[in-house]
Design an enzyme around this catalytic site. Sequence first.
Site, PDB file in Angstrom:
ATOM      1  CB  SER A  29      33.063  40.925  44.374  1.00 41.82           C
ATOM      2  OG  SER A  29      32.269  42.000  44.028  1.00 41.82           O
ATOM      3  CG  HIS A  60      27.147  42.178  41.990  1.00 40.56           C
ATOM      4  ND1 HIS A  60      27.274  42.210  43.359  1.00 40.56           N
ATOM      5  CD2 HIS A  60      28.333  42.560  41.501  1.00 40.56           C
ATOM      6  CE1 HIS A  60      28.493  42.583  43.672  1.00 40.56           C
ATOM      7  NE2 HIS A  60      29.154  42.819  42.562  1.00 40.56           N
ATOM      8  CG  HIS A  82      27.274  47.575  45.942  1.00 37.91           C
ATOM      9  ND1 HIS A  82      26.959  46.642  44.985  1.00 37.91           N
ATOM     10  CD2 HIS A  82      28.153  46.989  46.784  1.00 37.91           C
ATOM     11  CE1 HIS A  82      27.620  45.522  45.247  1.00 37.91           C
ATOM     12  NE2 HIS A  82      28.345  45.697  46.330  1.00 37.91           N
ATOM     13  CE1 TYR A  84      29.199  49.711  42.881  1.00 39.13           C
ATOM     14  CE2 TYR A  84      30.130  49.277  45.040  1.00 39.13           C
ATOM     15  CZ  TYR A  84      29.737  48.836  43.796  1.00 39.13           C
ATOM     16  OH  TYR A  84      29.876  47.513  43.472  1.00 39.13           O
ATOM     17  CD  GLU A  85      24.633  48.680  42.460  1.00 40.13           C
ATOM     18  OE1 GLU A  85      24.229  48.079  41.463  1.00 40.13           O
ATOM     19  OE2 GLU A  85      24.448  48.267  43.619  1.00 40.13           O
ATOM     20  CB  ALA A 112      35.757  41.866  46.877  1.00 36.54           C
ATOM     21  CG  MET A 209      33.772  50.424  47.613  1.00 31.96           C
ATOM     22  SD  MET A 209      33.770  50.636  45.828  1.00 31.96           S
ATOM     23  CE  MET A 209      35.521  50.982  45.532  1.00 31.96           C
ATOM     24  CB  SER A 210      29.458  46.224  50.376  1.00 29.47           C
ATOM     25  OG  SER A 210      30.376  45.201  50.727  1.00 29.47           O
ATOM     26  CG  ASN A 233      42.537  45.027  45.812  1.00 25.09           C
ATOM     27  OD1 ASN A 233      41.368  44.617  45.870  1.00 25.09           O
ATOM     28  ND2 ASN A 233      42.891  46.204  46.241  1.00 25.09           N
ATOM     29  CG  HIS A 245      35.570  45.483  38.965  1.00 27.81           C
ATOM     30  ND1 HIS A 245      35.322  45.274  40.312  1.00 27.81           N
ATOM     31  CD2 HIS A 245      34.560  44.845  38.312  1.00 27.81           C
ATOM     32  CE1 HIS A 245      34.218  44.541  40.449  1.00 27.81           C
ATOM     33  NE2 HIS A 245      33.743  44.267  39.254  1.00 27.81           N
TER      34      HIS A 245
HETATM   35  N1  HPA Z   1      39.132  49.382  47.827  1.00 31.87           N
HETATM   36  C1  HPA Z   1      37.792  49.444  47.980  1.00 31.87           C
HETATM   37  N2  HPA Z   1      36.995  48.431  47.708  1.00 31.87           N
HETATM   38  C2  HPA Z   1      37.542  47.294  47.254  1.00 31.87           C
HETATM   39  C3  HPA Z   1      38.931  47.159  47.072  1.00 31.87           C
HETATM   40  C4  HPA Z   1      39.770  48.270  47.389  1.00 31.87           C
HETATM   41  O1  HPA Z   1      41.010  48.231  47.250  1.00 31.87           O
HETATM   42  N3  HPA Z   1      39.152  45.900  46.612  1.00 31.87           N
HETATM   43  C5  HPA Z   1      37.936  45.290  46.526  1.00 31.87           C
HETATM   44  N4  HPA Z   1      36.958  46.132  46.912  1.00 31.87           N
END
Ligand code: HPA
Length: 286
Positions: A29, A60, A82, A84-85, A112, A209-210, A233, A245
Site C-alpha cells: 500500500s 491491490h 496477505h 489476514y486475507e 504501509a 501486516m506483511s 499513520n 484504512h
Molecule cells: N498497524 C498495522 N498495520 C498498518 C498500520 C498500523 O497502524 N498502518 C498501516 N498498516
Amino acid sequence: MKSASPESAAARLKKITALRPTLAIVLGSGFHPVLTELRVAEKVSLAVIPGFPKPTVCGHAGELYFGHLGGTPVLVLSGRAHFYEGHDMERVTFAVRALAAFGITDLLLTNAAGGLKKSFRPGDFMVLTDHLNFMGANPLRGLRHPNASGFVDLTETYDPPLRALLFRAGKKLRLKLKRGVYLAVSGPSYETPAEIRAFARLGADAVGMSTVPEAIAARHCGLRVAALSCITNLAAGIHPGTLSHADVLSTAARVKKSAAHLIRHFSELYGKTAPGTPGATTRSKK
Ligand code: HPA
C-alpha cells in the site's frame, strides 16, 4: 488436484518475456505509484500464473510487470497475498519462491506501517533494519524443501548493501529516510493502544501486516532482501483519535511522488552496482 509448484510458475514467467531481471520489487500500500515510473515491457494478471493466489484487498491490483525502472530491468509485483486475507503461509510466500526459481537474486519489499517511534511522522519512509515476528506463524514451518532445511539464519535478514542503496537513493532526493525495527502482526484489525505500548517496549519502531513472511521465505531461498515502510499513520494510542484504512490510503496518496522517485532511484543505483548488470562494480555476494 496437485497444486502448482514455484518452479512451474517460474517456467510460465520465463515464457512471458525474454527479460531476465535479477531485482524484484513487491509494491505494498502506498507504493503502487512506482508503476508510473516503470517502462513496461510486459504486464500479466496474477490470475494467469499457476499457484499465485489472487489478492482480495481493494487497491491491490494483482498484477506482475516486467520492465525497466531507472534503466534497470526489474520484475514488479503489484498486489501481494496477505495472511489476514486467510491465505496460509505457503500461499503468502509462494510468489517469493516463484521469483527465486525464475532467477531473481535481490528483493525489495515495500509496505504501509504504523509508526511507534516518537520521532516518526506520517509520510516518513523507514528502512527495515530487523523485524519482530508476531504473526503467530512461520512460513518455513512444516515445509519440505529439497535443498534447504528450515533452520535459516536471520541475523542479517535485511541486506546491508541493499539498505545502503536505499539511503543513497533517499539522499539523492533530499529525503531523510528513517531506519528501524518492523513488527509484523497478523491483522486485519489494528492494534490496541496496550499492544502498541507493549510492542514499543519490545523494541518495535513500526507495525504492519506483511513483509516478514516474504522476507523469511526469501532468505530461505538465498535471496538478498531489503524492505521499506511508508509510515502512513502513528500507531494506535499514539495517533490522536481512531485509525482507519482511509487514513492509511490518504497519507500514501500524499507521498506517492516521493515513494515512486525513491524506488526508481534505488533501482537505478542497483543497476549500476549489482553484479551481472550493466555498469556493475564489484559487490560481494553473501
Ligand atoms: N498497524 C498495522 N498495520 C498498518 C498500520 C498500523 O497502524 N498502518 C498501516 N498498516
